[in-house]
Design a protein around this motif. Sequence first.
Motif, PDB file in Angstrom:
ATOM      1  N   LYS A  64      76.555  11.028  32.824  1.00  0.00           N
ATOM      2  CA  LYS A  64      75.275  10.608  33.392  1.00  0.00           C
ATOM      3  C   LYS A  64      74.147  11.425  32.763  1.00  0.00           C
ATOM      4  CE  LYS A  64      72.818  10.022  37.796  1.00  0.00           C
ATOM      5  NZ  LYS A  64      72.910  10.148  39.275  1.00  0.00           N
ATOM      6  N   LEU A  65      73.140  10.705  32.204  1.00  0.00           N
ATOM      7  CA  LEU A  65      72.023  11.370  31.534  1.00  0.00           C
ATOM      8  C   LEU A  65      70.703  10.787  32.031  1.00  0.00           C
ATOM      9  CD1 LEU A  65      70.888  13.337  29.428  1.00  0.00           C
ATOM     10  CD2 LEU A  65      71.224  11.535  27.687  1.00  0.00           C
ATOM     11  N   GLU A  66      69.878  11.631  32.623  1.00  0.00           N
ATOM     12  CA  GLU A  66      68.554  11.240  33.125  1.00  0.00           C
ATOM     13  C   GLU A  66      67.485  11.752  32.161  1.00  0.00           C
ATOM     14  OE1 GLU A  66      67.480   9.530  35.686  1.00  0.00           O
ATOM     15  OE2 GLU A  66      69.085   9.444  37.190  1.00  0.00           O
ATOM     16  N   LEU A  67      66.740  10.799  31.545  1.00  0.00           N
ATOM     17  CA  LEU A  67      65.665  11.155  30.605  1.00  0.00           C
ATOM     18  C   LEU A  67      64.356  10.437  30.962  1.00  0.00           C
ATOM     19  CD1 LEU A  67      67.657  10.988  27.234  1.00  0.00           C
ATOM     20  CD2 LEU A  67      66.747  13.060  28.312  1.00  0.00           C
ATOM     21  N   SER A  68      64.204  10.037  32.212  1.00  0.00           N
ATOM     22  CA  SER A  68      63.017   9.275  32.610  1.00  0.00           C
ATOM     23  C   SER A  68      61.749  10.124  32.621  1.00  0.00           C
ATOM     24  CB  SER A  68      63.232   8.655  33.995  1.00  0.00           C
ATOM     25  OG  SER A  68      63.455   9.658  34.975  1.00  0.00           O
ATOM     26  N   ASP A  69      60.602   9.430  32.452  1.00  0.00           N
ATOM     27  CA  ASP A  69      59.268  10.049  32.518  1.00  0.00           C
ATOM     28  C   ASP A  69      59.068  11.147  31.470  1.00  0.00           C
ATOM     29  OD1 ASP A  69      58.614   8.377  34.698  1.00  0.00           O
ATOM     30  OD2 ASP A  69      59.510   9.794  36.120  1.00  0.00           O
TER      31      ASP A  69
END
Length: 262
Positions: A64-69
């Motif tokens: 899981k990789l979060e790169l938002s904003d």
Amino acid sequence: MEKRIELERRARKTNQITELNLDNCRSTSIVGLTDEYTALESLSLINVGLTTLKGFPKLPNLKKLELSDNRISSGLNYLTTSPNIQYLNLSGNKIKDLETLKPLVEFKNLAVLDLFNNDATQVDNYREKIFKMLPSLNFLDGFDANDVEAQSDGDDDDEVNGNDSEDEVSGDDDDEEGDSDDSDEEDNGDVALSEVYNDDLEEDNSDWEEGEGGDDDEDEDSDIDEADGEANESAASINANEKDGDKPDESQARGKKRKHDG
């Protein structure tokens, strides 16, 4: 970013960390995150200010990789060193076309992709093209290929709570029924007590009639007999007196008669 990484480690060994949250740490590039984080499964880099993914480490277990904003516009090929990514959030970045997304084909297990608020979403037939390009994809921007919305964890909780509430309502109904049963039992209990009370009263009355009441009647009868005897005696005495009283009168009358005759 390096200081934030050290803070999040909390003196743990790098190869023992499975989750790392670096949100809002402010950095334009990846610094301090190395290939030593071999056990890392979840990485969050929301609102960091990234403009490039150059230097992204090799993370074989990352899912899981979060790169938002952030401000990422290209360079997704740097992510291919972590081929087991299943969830990728790139919403709120600067990706302008579908060509920039082609490196994602390397992710054979990619099931969830979020590109919301990127210029690439304005391309004609954007959704059809992305689903065609990424066969493993189940959800794009929160919806599947048939425009059915993905079920969030919150929805699951609501359903569970809903079921619980139904159980509670049914439980309340059961309680009410139980209360009614109890009240019926109490009513039955009251009737039984009253019957026992009445029976006791009847037994007491019978005892009174046979026992103490009988003695009182005998006493009353004896009193009546005594009163009758006294009355008879009084009458007898009166009669005797009357008889005694008559004798002088007769003798006087006889004397008068004798004198008259003489």
